[in-house]
Design a protein around this motif. Structure first.
Motif, PDB file in Angstrom:
ATOM      1  N   SER A 181       0.850  -1.191   0.000  1.00  0.00           N
ATOM      2  CA  SER A 181       0.000   0.000   0.000  1.00  0.00           C
ATOM      3  C   SER A 181       0.884   1.239   0.000  1.00  0.00           C
ATOM      4  CB  SER A 181      -0.892   0.019   1.241  1.00  0.00           C
ATOM      5  OG  SER A 181      -1.504   1.291   1.376  1.00  0.00           O
ATOM      6  N   LEU A 182       0.474   2.221  -0.793  1.00  0.00           N
ATOM      7  CA  LEU A 182       1.215   3.490  -0.850  1.00  0.00           C
ATOM      8  C   LEU A 182       0.372   4.623  -0.254  1.00  0.00           C
ATOM      9  CD1 LEU A 182       2.503   2.890  -4.491  1.00  0.00           C
ATOM     10  CD2 LEU A 182       3.877   2.712  -2.408  1.00  0.00           C
ATOM     11  N   TYR A 183      -0.541   4.244   0.615  1.00  0.00           N
ATOM     12  CA  TYR A 183      -1.379   5.195   1.376  1.00  0.00           C
ATOM     13  C   TYR A 183      -0.469   6.242   2.023  1.00  0.00           C
ATOM     14  CZ  TYR A 183      -4.824   6.568   4.922  1.00  0.00           C
ATOM     15  OH  TYR A 183      -5.675   7.269   5.722  1.00  0.00           O
ATOM     16  N   GLY A 189       4.712   6.667   1.071  1.00  0.00           N
ATOM     17  CA  GLY A 189       3.308   6.974   0.782  1.00  0.00           C
ATOM     18  C   GLY A 189       3.212   8.024  -0.303  1.00  0.00           C
ATOM     19  N   CYS A 190       2.110   7.992  -1.058  1.00  0.00           N
ATOM     20  CA  CYS A 190       1.899   9.045  -2.049  1.00  0.00           C
ATOM     21  C   CYS A 190       0.877  10.035  -1.488  1.00  0.00           C
ATOM     22  CB  CYS A 190       1.475   8.446  -3.385  1.00  0.00           C
ATOM     23  SG  CYS A 190       0.025   7.393  -3.347  1.00  0.00           S
ATOM     24  N   PHE A 191       0.375  10.930  -2.321  1.00  0.00           N
ATOM     25  CA  PHE A 191      -0.543  11.955  -1.823  1.00  0.00           C
ATOM     26  C   PHE A 191      -1.973  11.618  -2.209  1.00  0.00           C
ATOM     27  CE2 PHE A 191       3.173  15.184  -1.897  1.00  0.00           C
ATOM     28  CZ  PHE A 191       3.644  14.625  -0.716  1.00  0.00           C
ATOM     29  N   GLY A 192      -2.387  10.443  -1.817  1.00  0.00           N
ATOM     30  CA  GLY A 192      -3.708   9.929  -2.138  1.00  0.00           C
ATOM     31  C   GLY A 192      -3.632   8.427  -1.999  1.00  0.00           C
ATOM     32  N   SER A 229      -7.738   0.068 -12.271  1.00  0.00           N
ATOM     33  CA  SER A 229      -7.005   0.314 -11.032  1.00  0.00           C
ATOM     34  C   SER A 229      -5.544   0.551 -11.365  1.00  0.00           C
ATOM     35  CB  SER A 229      -7.161  -0.872 -10.074  1.00  0.00           C
ATOM     36  OG  SER A 229      -6.554  -0.552  -8.840  1.00  0.00           O
ATOM     37  N   ARG A 230      -5.267   1.793 -11.785  1.00  0.00           N
ATOM     38  CA  ARG A 230      -3.908   2.134 -12.221  1.00  0.00           C
ATOM     39  C   ARG A 230      -3.347   3.203 -11.303  1.00  0.00           C
ATOM     40  NH1 ARG A 230      -6.922   2.890 -17.879  1.00  0.00           N
ATOM     41  NH2 ARG A 230      -7.596   4.696 -16.678  1.00  0.00           N
ATOM     42  N   LEU A 231      -2.083   3.070 -10.954  1.00  0.00           N
ATOM     43  CA  LEU A 231      -1.428   4.118 -10.155  1.00  0.00           C
ATOM     44  C   LEU A 231      -1.260   5.343 -11.058  1.00  0.00           C
ATOM     45  CD1 LEU A 231       0.052   4.829  -7.451  1.00  0.00           C
ATOM     46  CD2 LEU A 231       2.151   4.024  -8.540  1.00  0.00           C
ATOM     47  N   ASP A 232      -1.790   6.484 -10.624  1.00  0.00           N
ATOM     48  CA  ASP A 232      -1.700   7.700 -11.444  1.00  0.00           C
ATOM     49  C   ASP A 232      -0.253   8.132 -11.635  1.00  0.00           C
ATOM     50  OD1 ASP A 232      -4.409   7.744 -11.250  1.00  0.00           O
ATOM     51  OD2 ASP A 232      -4.498   9.353  -9.762  1.00  0.00           O
ATOM     52  N   ASN A 233      -0.019   8.768 -12.774  1.00  0.00           N
ATOM     53  CA  ASN A 233       1.312   9.292 -13.046  1.00  0.00           C
ATOM     54  C   ASN A 233       1.754  10.372 -12.062  1.00  0.00           C
ATOM     55  OD1 ASN A 233       1.955   7.862 -15.426  1.00  0.00           O
ATOM     56  ND2 ASN A 233       3.134   9.661 -15.986  1.00  0.00           N
ATOM     57  N   ALA A 236       2.966   8.605  -9.168  1.00  0.00           N
ATOM     58  CA  ALA A 236       4.246   7.964  -9.477  1.00  0.00           C
ATOM     59  C   ALA A 236       5.376   8.997  -9.419  1.00  0.00           C
ATOM     60  CB  ALA A 236       4.189   7.301 -10.850  1.00  0.00           C
ATOM     61  N   ALA A 237       5.091  10.214  -9.883  1.00  0.00           N
ATOM     62  CA  ALA A 237       6.117  11.267  -9.859  1.00  0.00           C
ATOM     63  C   ALA A 237       6.459  11.633  -8.414  1.00  0.00           C
ATOM     64  CB  ALA A 237       5.610  12.493 -10.616  1.00  0.00           C
ATOM     65  N   VAL A 238       5.439  11.706  -7.575  1.00  0.00           N
ATOM     66  CA  VAL A 238       5.674  11.988  -6.150  1.00  0.00           C
ATOM     67  C   VAL A 238       6.511  10.855  -5.538  1.00  0.00           C
ATOM     68  CG1 VAL A 238       4.528  12.132  -3.895  1.00  0.00           C
ATOM     69  CG2 VAL A 238       3.563  13.343  -5.858  1.00  0.00           C
ATOM     70  N   LEU A 239       6.131   9.642  -5.863  1.00  0.00           N
ATOM     71  CA  LEU A 239       6.800   8.474  -5.266  1.00  0.00           C
ATOM     72  C   LEU A 239       8.259   8.374  -5.726  1.00  0.00           C
ATOM     73  CD1 LEU A 239       3.755   6.139  -5.649  1.00  0.00           C
ATOM     74  CD2 LEU A 239       4.891   6.617  -3.468  1.00  0.00           C
ATOM     75  N   LEU A 240       8.502   8.706  -7.001  1.00  0.00           N
ATOM     76  CA  LEU A 240       9.890   8.677  -7.483  1.00  0.00           C
ATOM     77  C   LEU A 240      10.739   9.669  -6.694  1.00  0.00           C
ATOM     78  CD1 LEU A 240       9.581   8.488 -11.373  1.00  0.00           C
ATOM     79  CD2 LEU A 240      11.020   7.008  -9.948  1.00  0.00           C
ATOM     80  N   THR A 241      10.146  10.814  -6.389  1.00  0.00           N
ATOM     81  CA  THR A 241      10.864  11.846  -5.625  1.00  0.00           C
ATOM     82  C   THR A 241      11.100  11.356  -4.195  1.00  0.00           C
ATOM     83  OG1 THR A 241       9.632  13.450  -6.939  1.00  0.00           O
ATOM     84  CG2 THR A 241      10.852  14.308  -5.045  1.00  0.00           C
TER      85      THR A 241
END
Ligand SMILES: Cc1ncc(COP(=O)(O)O)c(C=O)c1O
Length: 370
Positions: A181-183, A189-192, A229-233, A236-241
């Motif tokens: 989970s990337l809650y 975690g991402c922003f959503g 059910s796709r991880l938004d880009n 993904a950009a937030v997570l890469l950072t």
């Protein structure tokens, strides 16, 4: 008075504000939001980080469990064994696959008890879903031995354990597929909402990519039933950072666990999670710091009065304790006992050493310890 919330969301953004904004702007300026470069880049980076052949970004850590079960062909008539001390999502994924969740007890480290798994096996058992709880990976040697002997699939619910390891191997890379989970409050975690699947199987990778995208193949043709059910880009950009500072974040969590151990390790009424040092088989990332206390409720009230927020996972109930689910009765004495004792102390990278020292002082004062 010092106020220590359980989590500080603004801290997560604040520590990389400019880089995160720049990464998001890049996506928005280009207008590439779904299944674009950043997602592929993140999938490759995170797969390399954990040592998996493939990663698939999905909408959340519940969908990832559902899709993994579908990819494994688990369904009606099957039983899936999981610990009752887990988020409802683990059991719900099994329920919605059409299979029956079989709930078992946890061991002293609060993770699924392999002996309980063995005792729950029936001819209908199809899969084991260990939850890698609180940032710790189960004893996968024992679970893999059971799975191997009885020809079962392992699907890890590693929602809470990105980066944690058992015998040098990362959570999420055991079994057919591992779910993360990337809650926002997760170790990464991402922003959503966001979720991830890892797999070493090329066929499962292909199936998961199709399942998350309406059953479509790379040419856009529908080759099976699927969902969206796709991880938004943007995520993904937030997570890469955030991935850039993830190793330091883990190091910091492990330091905080060390500080708690130094501050509270001698208190007889309390049981702390396994420490970060001295057990070469386990590398824990401390998503949570789940302690036990005989006088839990009074201790939590005392902490609250002194400005320290604590919580009990799952609103204080293990899955088998939710009457509304219509589950058959499960006799789980270890989990029942644990749920009279367990709670989470604050554990996140916004905490300072001084704050942990303060929390430990407040706890020690409760017990009248020096
Ligand atoms: C153990 C466990 N499983 C599954 C999930 C579900 O993840 P998500 O909230 O991303 O759907 C979580 C998230 O809290 C979790 O802690």
């Amino acid at each position: 008075m010092m106020q220590i919330p359980f989590f500080r969301y603004p801290h997560v953004f604040g520590q990389q504000r400019e880089e995160i904004l720049a990464a998001m702007l890049k996506v928005m300026d280009r207008g590439g939001f779904i299944l674009q470069d950043e997602l592929r880049e993140f999938e490759q980076a995170i797969a390399a980080f954990v040592g998996a052949r493939h990663a698939v970004g999905v909408g959340n850590g519940t969908d990832s469990l559902c899709l993994a079960l579908q990819a494994a062909g688990v369904g009606a008539g099957d039983e899936v064994i999981l610990a009752s001390h887990t988020y409802i999502a683990t059991a719900a994924a099994v329920h919605f696959s059409g299979a029956s969740p079989v709930l078992v007890d946890c061991g002293p480290d609060h993770l699924i008890d392999p002996a309980a798994v063995e005792a729950a096996l029936t001819p209908r058992t199809r899969a084991i879903m260990p939850t890698q709880l609180n940032g710790r990976t189960s004893d996968m040697d024992r679970l893999e031995a059971i799975a191997g002997k009885h020809r079962l699939v392992i699907i890890e619910d590693a929602a809470q354990a990105l980066g944690s390891k058992f015998k040098g191997r990362c959570a999420g890379t055991f079994g057919l597929a591992g779910s993360i989970s990337l809650y926002p409050a997760k170790v990464l975690g991402c922003f959503g909402d966001g979720g991830l699947l890892f797999t070493d199987s090329d066929a499962t990778w292909t199936a998961l990519k199709q399942l998350r995208d309406h059953g479509r193949n790379d040419d856009g043709l529908v080759v099976r039933w699927g969902t969206n059910s796709r991880l938004d880009n943007l995520q993904a950009a937030v997570l890469l950072t955030k991935l850039r500072i993830f190793p330091q974040e883990i190091t910091r969590r492990r330091q905080l666990a060390r500080l708690y151990r130094e501050g509270l390790g001698d208190l007889e009424d309390m049981t702390l999670p396994p420490g970060p040092d001295g057990d070469p088989d386990h590398f824990d990332v401390y998503q949570n710091y789940e302690v036990e206390a005989g006088r839990r409720d009074a201790l939590r009230e005392h902490l609250e009065r002194h400005g320290v927020r604590t919580i009990i996972q799952w609103a204080g109930r293990a899955v088998h304790q939710f009457a509304g689910l219509g589950l058959p009765p499960f006799r789980l004495p270890a989990t029942d006992r644990l749920f009279t004792r367990c709670f989470l102390l604050p554990m996140n990278t916004s905490l300072t050493d001084a704050e942990v020292a303060f929390i430990c002082d407040v706890v020690r004062a409760f017990y009248g310890a020096k």
